[in-house]
Design a protein around this motif. Structure first.
Motif, PDB file in Angstrom:
ATOM      1  N   TRP A 245       0.835  -1.205   0.000  1.00  0.00           N
ATOM      2  CA  TRP A 245       0.000   0.000   0.000  1.00  0.00           C
ATOM      3  C   TRP A 245       0.870   1.257   0.000  1.00  0.00           C
ATOM      4  O   TRP A 245       0.567   2.227  -0.702  1.00  0.00           O
ATOM      5  N   VAL A 246       1.961   1.255   0.772  1.00  0.00           N
ATOM      6  CA  VAL A 246       2.871   2.407   0.810  1.00  0.00           C
ATOM      7  C   VAL A 246       3.491   2.637  -0.569  1.00  0.00           C
ATOM      8  O   VAL A 246       3.594   3.777  -1.047  1.00  0.00           O
ATOM      9  N   ALA A 247       3.915   1.550  -1.213  1.00  0.00           N
ATOM     10  CA  ALA A 247       4.502   1.683  -2.547  1.00  0.00           C
ATOM     11  C   ALA A 247       3.480   2.224  -3.543  1.00  0.00           C
ATOM     12  O   ALA A 247       3.799   3.081  -4.376  1.00  0.00           O
ATOM     13  N   TRP A 248       2.262   1.741  -3.464  1.00  0.00           N
ATOM     14  CA  TRP A 248       1.216   2.244  -4.368  1.00  0.00           C
ATOM     15  C   TRP A 248       0.957   3.730  -4.130  1.00  0.00           C
ATOM     16  O   TRP A 248       0.787   4.498  -5.081  1.00  0.00           O
ATOM     17  N   LEU A 249       0.950   4.146  -2.848  1.00  0.00           N
ATOM     18  CA  LEU A 249       0.694   5.552  -2.514  1.00  0.00           C
ATOM     19  C   LEU A 249       1.813   6.445  -3.056  1.00  0.00           C
ATOM     20  O   LEU A 249       1.560   7.535  -3.596  1.00  0.00           O
ATOM     21  N   TYR A 250       3.061   5.984  -2.906  1.00  0.00           N
ATOM     22  CA  TYR A 250       4.208   6.746  -3.424  1.00  0.00           C
ATOM     23  C   TYR A 250       4.106   6.915  -4.942  1.00  0.00           C
ATOM     24  O   TYR A 250       4.263   8.030  -5.469  1.00  0.00           O
ATOM     25  N   ILE A 251       3.841   5.814  -5.634  1.00  0.00           N
ATOM     26  CA  ILE A 251       3.744   5.875  -7.095  1.00  0.00           C
ATOM     27  C   ILE A 251       2.580   6.759  -7.520  1.00  0.00           C
ATOM     28  O   ILE A 251       2.690   7.566  -8.448  1.00  0.00           O
ATOM     29  N   TRP A 252       1.471   6.628  -6.835  1.00  0.00           N
ATOM     30  CA  TRP A 252       0.280   7.418  -7.179  1.00  0.00           C
ATOM     31  C   TRP A 252       0.539   8.914  -7.012  1.00  0.00           C
ATOM     32  O   TRP A 252       0.180   9.715  -7.886  1.00  0.00           O
ATOM     33  N   PHE A 253       1.195   9.305  -5.921  1.00  0.00           N
ATOM     34  CA  PHE A 253       1.405  10.739  -5.664  1.00  0.00           C
ATOM     35  C   PHE A 253       2.374  11.351  -6.658  1.00  0.00           C
ATOM     36  O   PHE A 253       2.091  12.395  -7.266  1.00  0.00           O
TER      37      PHE A 253
ATOM     38  N   GLY B 170       1.172  11.492 -10.168  1.00  0.00           N
ATOM     39  CA  GLY B 170      -0.041  12.289 -10.328  1.00  0.00           C
ATOM     40  C   GLY B 170       0.164  13.786 -10.241  1.00  0.00           C
ATOM     41  O   GLY B 170      -0.758  14.554 -10.561  1.00  0.00           O
ATOM     42  N   THR B 171       1.358  14.221  -9.826  1.00  0.00           N
ATOM     43  CA  THR B 171       1.618  15.658  -9.705  1.00  0.00           C
ATOM     44  C   THR B 171       2.723  16.061 -10.671  1.00  0.00           C
ATOM     45  O   THR B 171       3.680  15.298 -10.896  1.00  0.00           O
ATOM     46  N   PRO B 172       2.642  17.230 -11.269  1.00  0.00           N
ATOM     47  CA  PRO B 172       3.676  17.657 -12.223  1.00  0.00           C
ATOM     48  C   PRO B 172       5.043  17.812 -11.561  1.00  0.00           C
ATOM     49  O   PRO B 172       5.146  18.139 -10.375  1.00  0.00           O
TER      50      PRO B 172
ATOM     51  N   ASN C  14      10.469  11.861  -8.371  1.00  0.00           N
ATOM     52  CA  ASN C  14       9.509  11.700  -9.465  1.00  0.00           C
ATOM     53  C   ASN C  14       9.922  10.551 -10.391  1.00  0.00           C
ATOM     54  O   ASN C  14       9.086   9.737 -10.796  1.00  0.00           O
ATOM     55  N   GLU C  15      11.210  10.465 -10.678  1.00  0.00           N
ATOM     56  CA  GLU C  15      11.683   9.401 -11.547  1.00  0.00           C
ATOM     57  C   GLU C  15      11.525   8.041 -10.884  1.00  0.00           C
ATOM     58  O   GLU C  15      11.270   7.032 -11.556  1.00  0.00           O
ATOM     59  N   GLY C  16      11.682   7.996  -9.559  1.00  0.00           N
ATOM     60  CA  GLY C  16      11.527   6.736  -8.839  1.00  0.00           C
ATOM     61  C   GLY C  16      10.153   6.120  -9.020  1.00  0.00           C
ATOM     62  O   GLY C  16      10.015   4.889  -9.098  1.00  0.00           O
ATOM     63  N   ALA C  17       9.127   6.961  -9.108  1.00  0.00           N
ATOM     64  CA  ALA C  17       7.766   6.438  -9.293  1.00  0.00           C
ATOM     65  C   ALA C  17       7.620   5.760 -10.655  1.00  0.00           C
ATOM     66  O   ALA C  17       7.027   4.682 -10.770  1.00  0.00           O
ATOM     67  N   TYR C  18       8.183   6.392 -11.675  1.00  0.00           N
ATOM     68  CA  TYR C  18       8.089   5.794 -13.011  1.00  0.00           C
ATOM     69  C   TYR C  18       8.967   4.540 -13.114  1.00  0.00           C
ATOM     70  O   TYR C  18       8.587   3.549 -13.742  1.00  0.00           O
TER      71      TYR C  18
END
Length: 312
Positions: free
Chosen positions: A109-117, A120-122, A166-170
């Motif tokens: 859930w934490v990983a999903w929240l990090y990726i989502w945030f 989702g933001t510029p 930001n790059e970490g999420a992608y």
């Protein structure tokens, strides 16, 4: 009595070996559409070139400022922040991809929240948040170190956090796709051999997943080179900011933008070649024959031209 006797009676059909060969004349297909489309493209390019040549641009300024010391300093800062942010993003991507694939619901859930945030933001907004973090935390205090946040959050650190997170999420999504591309039987076989989960991931899964991970990662790095131009928002002295500083004093706005574009194109070209060879290396386990290198392609084309000349 020695007159020759015609062995073929009159009215009989001649045998094929007596038919004189007729030379076929090959008529090449005329690709009219190709010529028309080619002429249209050339006309458009010529029109654009003429428009640029007639614009209010001092073209002599471009080569003159191309190796300016301020430009070269900004170029080095662009390379530094791009490589550092990509390295941070790659590490975070692996960590959060493993967390998201974990059977632990909390880490997933934490990983999903990090990726989502962060997806989702510029990036521009994230950079400004990090640069203005002192508005929320005026003092940076981690027990053994305490200082003003404005002194801690330098332009480089704000740019590194903004781009790297930001790059970490992608990268997390890219790594997750690569890990899932490996057959589960590989993991089961490794566990049967007594390997732990971490050892299986490090020795079996990740090496095979790299073939899937490398191409989009190279693409992300090239994209990072261009995205790094947004760090002007946090007053980091990158290539674009150096060009803008020179333009503000010399009034050569378009000329300096051309200088920055030339360097961005050069960097992208160099790293594209590196990406090609990296992909080629990790493709060894999947392809029977590796694709030719640019040098090998050049040699093949030259040999083809030589053979065609000899044939003439």
């Amino acid at each position: 009595m020695n007159d020759k006797i015609d062995k073929v009676p009159s009215g009989a059909v001649p045998t094929p070996d007596r038919i004189a060969p007729v030379a076929n004349k090959a008529i090449p297909v005329r690709h009219v559409g190709r010529w028309i489309s080619g002429l249209i493209v050339v006309a458009v390019l010529a029109t654009l070139g003429y428009a640029f040549s007639q614009g209010n641009v001092r073209w002599a300024t471009v080569p003159e400022k191309l190796f300016d010391s301020s430009i070269l300093t900004g170029l080095w800062h662009t390379i530094l922040i791009s490589v550092a942010s990509m390295a941070l993003g790659l590490v975070l991507g692996v960590v959060f991809a493993v967390m998201r694939l974990s059977k632990n619901p909390v880490t997933g859930w934490v990983a999903w929240l990090y990726i989502w945030f962060f997806r989702g933001t510029p990036v521009y907004v994230q950079l400004l948040i990090w640069f203005n973090l002192a508005l929320i935390f005026p003092i940076f205090d981690i027990g053994f170190y305490r200082d003003e946040m404005t002194d801690v959050m330098t332009p480089f650190l704000a740019a590194l956090l903004g781009l790297g997170l930001n790059e970490g999420a992608y990268m997390a999504e890219i790594v997750r796709a690569g890990i899932q591309s490996v057959d589960e039987g590989q993991t089961e076989a490794s566990h049967a051999l007594g390997m732990t989960q971490a050892k299986t991931m490090r020795r079996v899964v990740l090496p095979q997943a790299m073939r899937v991970i490398i191409p989009p990662t190279g693409n992300e790095f090239i994209n990072m080179l261009k995205t790094s131009s947004l760090v002007v928002a946090v007053q980091y002295q990158d290539l674009l900011r150096s060009a803008q500083d020179i333009a503000s004093t010399s009034f050569a706005v378009m000329e300096m933008l051309f200088v920055a574009s030339i360097w961005y194109l050069a960097l992208t070209s160099v790293f594209s070649v590196g990406q090609y060879y990296l992909e080629r290396r990790y493709a060894r386990g999947a392809l029977r024959s590796l694709p030719p290198t640019p040098l090998q392609r050049l040699r093949a084309n030259l040999n083809m031209l030589r053979r065609s000349e000899v044939a003439k």
